[in-house]
Design an enzyme around this catalytic site. Structure first.
Site, PDB file in Angstrom:
ATOM      1  CG  HIS A  13     -51.798-110.410  28.886  1.00 60.82           C
ATOM      2  ND1 HIS A  13     -52.601-111.350  29.492  1.00 60.82           N
ATOM      3  CD2 HIS A  13     -52.120-110.450  27.571  1.00 60.82           C
ATOM      4  CE1 HIS A  13     -53.372-111.922  28.584  1.00 60.82           C
ATOM      5  NE2 HIS A  13     -53.107-111.390  27.408  1.00 60.82           N
ATOM      6  CG  HIS A  15     -51.943-111.330  22.524  1.00 63.48           C
ATOM      7  ND1 HIS A  15     -52.166-112.681  22.604  1.00 63.48           N
ATOM      8  CD2 HIS A  15     -52.657-110.769  23.527  1.00 63.48           C
ATOM      9  CE1 HIS A  15     -53.003-112.927  23.607  1.00 63.48           C
ATOM     10  NE2 HIS A  15     -53.310-111.793  24.193  1.00 63.48           N
ATOM     11  CE  LYS A  99     -53.825-116.433  29.369  1.00 69.89           C
ATOM     12  NZ  LYS A  99     -53.794-115.274  28.484  1.00 69.89           N
ATOM     13  CG  HIS A 136     -58.790-115.870  28.880  1.00 66.95           C
ATOM     14  ND1 HIS A 136     -58.518-114.866  27.989  1.00 66.95           N
ATOM     15  CD2 HIS A 136     -60.142-115.921  28.984  1.00 66.95           C
ATOM     16  CE1 HIS A 136     -59.650-114.333  27.568  1.00 66.95           C
ATOM     17  NE2 HIS A 136     -60.660-114.956  28.159  1.00 66.95           N
ATOM     18  CG  HIS A 174     -57.135-110.225  30.213  1.00 65.46           C
ATOM     19  ND1 HIS A 174     -57.982-111.175  30.750  1.00 65.46           N
ATOM     20  CD2 HIS A 174     -56.516-110.823  29.171  1.00 65.46           C
ATOM     21  CE1 HIS A 174     -57.871-112.278  30.042  1.00 65.46           C
ATOM     22  NE2 HIS A 174     -56.985-112.101  29.092  1.00 65.46           N
ATOM     23  CG  ASP A 247     -55.209-108.823  26.296  1.00 60.40           C
ATOM     24  OD1 ASP A 247     -54.526-109.588  25.608  1.00 60.40           O
ATOM     25  OD2 ASP A 247     -56.440-108.940  26.452  1.00 60.40           O
TER      26      ASP A 247
HETATM   27  C1  NCD Z   1     -56.469-111.847  22.506  1.00 59.98           C
HETATM   28  C2  NCD Z   1     -55.905-112.207  21.134  1.00 59.98           C
HETATM   29  O1  NCD Z   1     -56.348-111.625  20.141  1.00 59.98           O
HETATM   30  O2  NCD Z   1     -55.011-113.043  21.059  1.00 59.98           O
HETATM   31  N1  NCD Z   1     -57.675-111.106  22.330  1.00 59.98           N
HETATM   32  C3  NCD Z   1     -58.252-110.270  23.227  1.00 59.98           C
HETATM   33  O3  NCD Z   1     -59.366-109.789  22.962  1.00 59.98           O
HETATM   34  N2  NCD Z   1     -57.654-109.971  24.347  1.00 59.98           N
HETATM   35  C4  NCD Z   1     -56.661-113.077  23.309  1.00 59.98           C
HETATM   36  C5  NCD Z   1     -56.927-112.834  24.769  1.00 59.98           C
HETATM   37  O4  NCD Z   1     -56.045-112.397  25.509  1.00 59.98           O
HETATM   38  O5  NCD Z   1     -58.056-113.091  25.204  1.00 59.98           O
HETATM   39 ZN    ZN Z   2     -54.422-111.557  25.859  1.00 60.02          ZN
END
Ligand code: NCD
Ligand code: ZN
Length: 346
Positions: A13, A15, A99, A136, A174, A247
């Protein structure tokens, strides 16, 4: 000196964003991880197979020279998603999961799903072809307390969905609660759960006591200490349903240190060292490989990595950078608040 060698880990996971931020943060992940499940919450989101292919190309183009890293693409589920497009993107090998963002739950979730009824044809197709749904897991109803949103999601959305479609393979992304960890453990082979590095380290006091700490704010928000302890027990248990999903979610400092700060902790830089610290504290260093390198591929039905990663512990704490400097702006690296003696030996 102490050391441990693992099969190279994957991040289930992650970003990476796009453009200058992608370019800045990608080396932090590709340095240690062989693969990552790439979250599709760009603006606009990655909804179609064609968009996922283009995003994959941008990630590959942003990789540092010589890096061996495979982005595992996902599609952002919307009420307009076409089941045939999802099936084609999965069949070609491009897309490894879809997702589910409940609309309004987190960063860039405004195109997400309001009501699962509208996406049932997509979910039925995914169940048929074995394509995992990454969830999520938070409800968004205004009357539900933010600290209860995960537990309420399990009871009112996830469990009914899994009863209706038991063949659907689901990853609870998460997880942050004992309820989440327990539900995952009882869910059988079609259910997995990712756990982040930071939720093994902070509880909600870390965010709020002694002044607000915006760099500890993420979604789902960290919960009480008993939940952090339950997550630690889960992560170090070796059980196949639990695997690492950092995450890691970069936002520039200007947007974290803000009157309405963005959610996300950036842990790509020091995750493996922090996990070695946590697993050693739990007397479970021998299970770090299961959590970071074995359980994820098993759930996703992918081969494990053949290359290795070596972690070393020295007497002197290792100095991690406070920030990384991207062309989009500085991004603060997650600070665990204690000295870390482990680091990845390159
Ligand atoms: C994530 C993001 O910034 O894209 N933020 C987070 O707090 N984890 C989005 C997510 O996974 O909820
Ligand atoms: Zn995330």
């Amino acid at each position: 000196m102490q050391e441990i060698t693992l099969r190279r880990p994957d991040d289930w996971h992650l970003h990476l964003r796009d453009g200058a931020m992608l370019k800045g943060v990608l080396p932090e992940t590709s340095r240690h991880f062989a693969r990552a499940i790439i979250m599709p919450n760009l603006v606009p989101p990655v909804v179609t197979g064609e968009q996922a292919a283009a995003y994959r190309d941008r990630i590959l183009a942003a990789l540092p020279e010589g890096a061996a890293f495979e982005p595992l693409m996902t599609l952002y589920l919307t009420e307009g998603t076409d089941p045939a497009d999802v099936a084609a993107a999965a069949a070609s090998g491009l897309v490894k999961a879809v997702k589910l963002y409940p609309a309004g739950a987190t960063t860039n979730s405004q195109s997400g799903v309001r009501d699962l009824t509208g996406v049932m044809p997509v979910l039925e197709k995914m169940a048929e072809i074995g394509l995992p749904l990454c969830t999520h897991g938070e409800v968004t109803a205004a009357e539900v307390d933010i600290f209860d949103r995960e537990a309420v999601f399990i009871d009112t959305v996830l469990d009914p969905l899994r009863r209706r479609l038991p063949e659907l393979r689901v990853v609870m992304e998460h997880i942050t609660t004992r309820e989440g960890a327990d539900y995952a453990a009882a869910g059988g082979p079609n259910l997995g759960a990712t756990i982040t590095t930071h939720h093994l380290i902070i509880n909600r006091n870390h965010i709020l006591v002694g002044g607000i700490k915006p760099h500890y704010y993420c979604l789902p928000v960290a919960k009480r200490e008993k939940h952090r302890l339950a997550l630690r027990r889960a992560a170090v248990s070796g059980k196949g349903c639990y695997f690492l999903g950092t995450d890691s979610a970069p936002h520039v400092d200007a947007l974290k240190e803000h009157a309405c700060g963005c959610a996300g902790c950036f842990t790509a830089t020091n995750t493996m060292a922090l996990l070695a610290h946590v697993f050693e504290q739990e007397g479970a260093l021998d299970r770090l490989e299961a959590f970071a390198s074995l359980n994820g591929p098993a759930f996703y039905r992918l081969p494990v990595n053949e290359t290795r990663l070596r972690l070393v512990k020295r007497d002197q704490p290792h100095a991690f950078p406070d920030k990384i400097f991207t062309e989009a702006g500085p991004v603060t690296v997650f600070n665990p608040g204690f000295p870390v003696h482990w680091h990845v030996e390159s």
